[in-house]
Design a protein around this motif. Structure first.
Motif, mmCIF file in Angstrom:
data_model
loop_
_atom_site.group_PDB
_atom_site.id
_atom_site.type_symbol
_atom_site.label_atom_id
_atom_site.label_comp_id
_atom_site.label_asym_id
_atom_site.label_seq_id
_atom_site.Cartn_x
_atom_site.Cartn_y
_atom_site.Cartn_z
ATOM 1 N N UNK A 36 0.873 -1.168 0.000
ATOM 2 C CA UNK A 36 0.000 0.000 0.000
ATOM 3 C C UNK A 36 0.914 1.222 0.000
ATOM 4 N N UNK A 37 0.537 2.229 -0.776
ATOM 5 C CA UNK A 37 1.372 3.422 -0.898
ATOM 6 C C UNK A 37 0.562 4.665 -0.575
ATOM 7 N N UNK A 38 1.122 5.487 0.307
ATOM 8 C CA UNK A 38 0.600 6.814 0.586
ATOM 9 C C UNK A 38 1.615 7.783 -0.004
ATOM 10 N N UNK A 39 1.248 8.426 -1.106
ATOM 11 C CA UNK A 39 2.166 9.305 -1.834
ATOM 12 C C UNK A 39 1.773 10.757 -1.633
ATOM 13 N N UNK A 40 2.608 11.497 -0.936
ATOM 14 C CA UNK A 40 2.384 12.928 -0.694
ATOM 15 C C UNK A 40 3.044 13.705 -1.826
ATOM 16 N N UNK A 41 2.209 14.210 -2.726
ATOM 17 C CA UNK A 41 2.697 14.948 -3.895
ATOM 18 C C UNK A 41 2.470 16.451 -3.749
ATOM 19 N N UNK A 42 2.202 16.909 -2.539
ATOM 20 C CA UNK A 42 1.855 18.321 -2.353
ATOM 21 C C UNK A 42 2.995 19.272 -2.734
ATOM 22 N N UNK A 43 4.254 18.785 -2.721
ATOM 23 C CA UNK A 43 5.391 19.614 -3.131
ATOM 24 C C UNK A 43 6.092 19.035 -4.359
ATOM 25 N N UNK A 44 5.433 18.102 -5.020
ATOM 26 C CA UNK A 44 5.994 17.401 -6.169
ATOM 27 C C UNK A 44 5.765 18.208 -7.442
ATOM 28 N N UNK A 45 6.845 18.379 -8.211
ATOM 29 C CA UNK A 45 6.756 19.157 -9.456
ATOM 30 C C UNK A 45 6.911 18.302 -10.705
ATOM 31 N N UNK A 46 7.286 17.041 -10.530
ATOM 32 C CA UNK A 46 7.408 16.169 -11.697
ATOM 33 C C UNK A 46 8.715 15.399 -11.700
ATOM 34 N N UNK A 47 9.018 14.818 -12.855
ATOM 35 C CA UNK A 47 10.203 13.989 -13.010
ATOM 36 C C UNK A 47 11.071 14.517 -14.138
ATOM 37 N N UNK A 48 12.364 14.299 -14.016
ATOM 38 C CA UNK A 48 13.219 14.381 -15.183
ATOM 39 C C UNK A 48 12.854 13.171 -16.042
ATOM 40 N N UNK A 49 13.128 13.220 -17.316
ATOM 41 C CA UNK A 49 12.723 12.150 -18.231
ATOM 42 C C UNK A 49 13.206 10.778 -17.768
ATOM 43 N N UNK A 50 14.461 10.664 -17.441
ATOM 44 C CA UNK A 50 15.006 9.365 -17.016
ATOM 45 C C UNK A 50 14.359 8.894 -15.711
#
Length: 131
Positions: free
Chosen positions: A58-72
């Motif tokens: 089970x995953x609890x993912x806090x993306x509140x400060x997430x801006x994305x990924x570099x391509x790799x």
């Protein structure tokens, strides 16, 4: 003469708890994740589930400060998710941006058999992931 130096934080923190074969990964992403972030995170998760025949993740993912990924890093994320596809039972994503919600829906298309939900409230997400 003073200079304003802007430091842009990025990274990932992972908390892992386990009861029998059920794992709860609490992941918080900050900024734009890099390949190096995944090189640190993936072995930690792999080591946690090593030797467990049928882990229930089970995953609890806090993306509140997430801006994305570099391509790799995006590719790293995809490969990791696909290699453990049948082991994920629930995922709760917490965010505040419309694209977080859309990304959660897209992830749901790939993670067949897993419950994936988007939340704007961390407390609601925690309740759902623990149910």
């Amino acid at each position: 003469m003073s200079q304003n130096i802007s430091v842009k934080e990025h990274g990932v923190s992972v908390g892992i708890s386990r009861i029998d074969d059920v794992f709860l990964f609490k992941i918080k992403a900050v900024g734009t994740l890099t390949h190096n972030d995944y090189e640190m995170m993936i072995p930690m998760i792999e080591n946690a589930i090593e030797g467990v025949k049928h882990p229930n993740i089970k995953v609890l993912f806090d993306a509140t400060e997430f801006e994305g990924w570099e391509l790799r890093a995006g590719w790293d994320d995809y490969k990791f998710g696909m290699s453990h596809l049948n082991q994920f039972s629930k995922m709760a994503v917490v965010g505040h941006k419309k694209w977080h919600e859309y990304a959660t829906k897209i992830a749901g298309w790939f993670m067949i058999g897993s419950e994936i939900e988007y939340f704007k409230d961390l407390n609601e997400a925690v309740k759902r992931i623990k149910s």
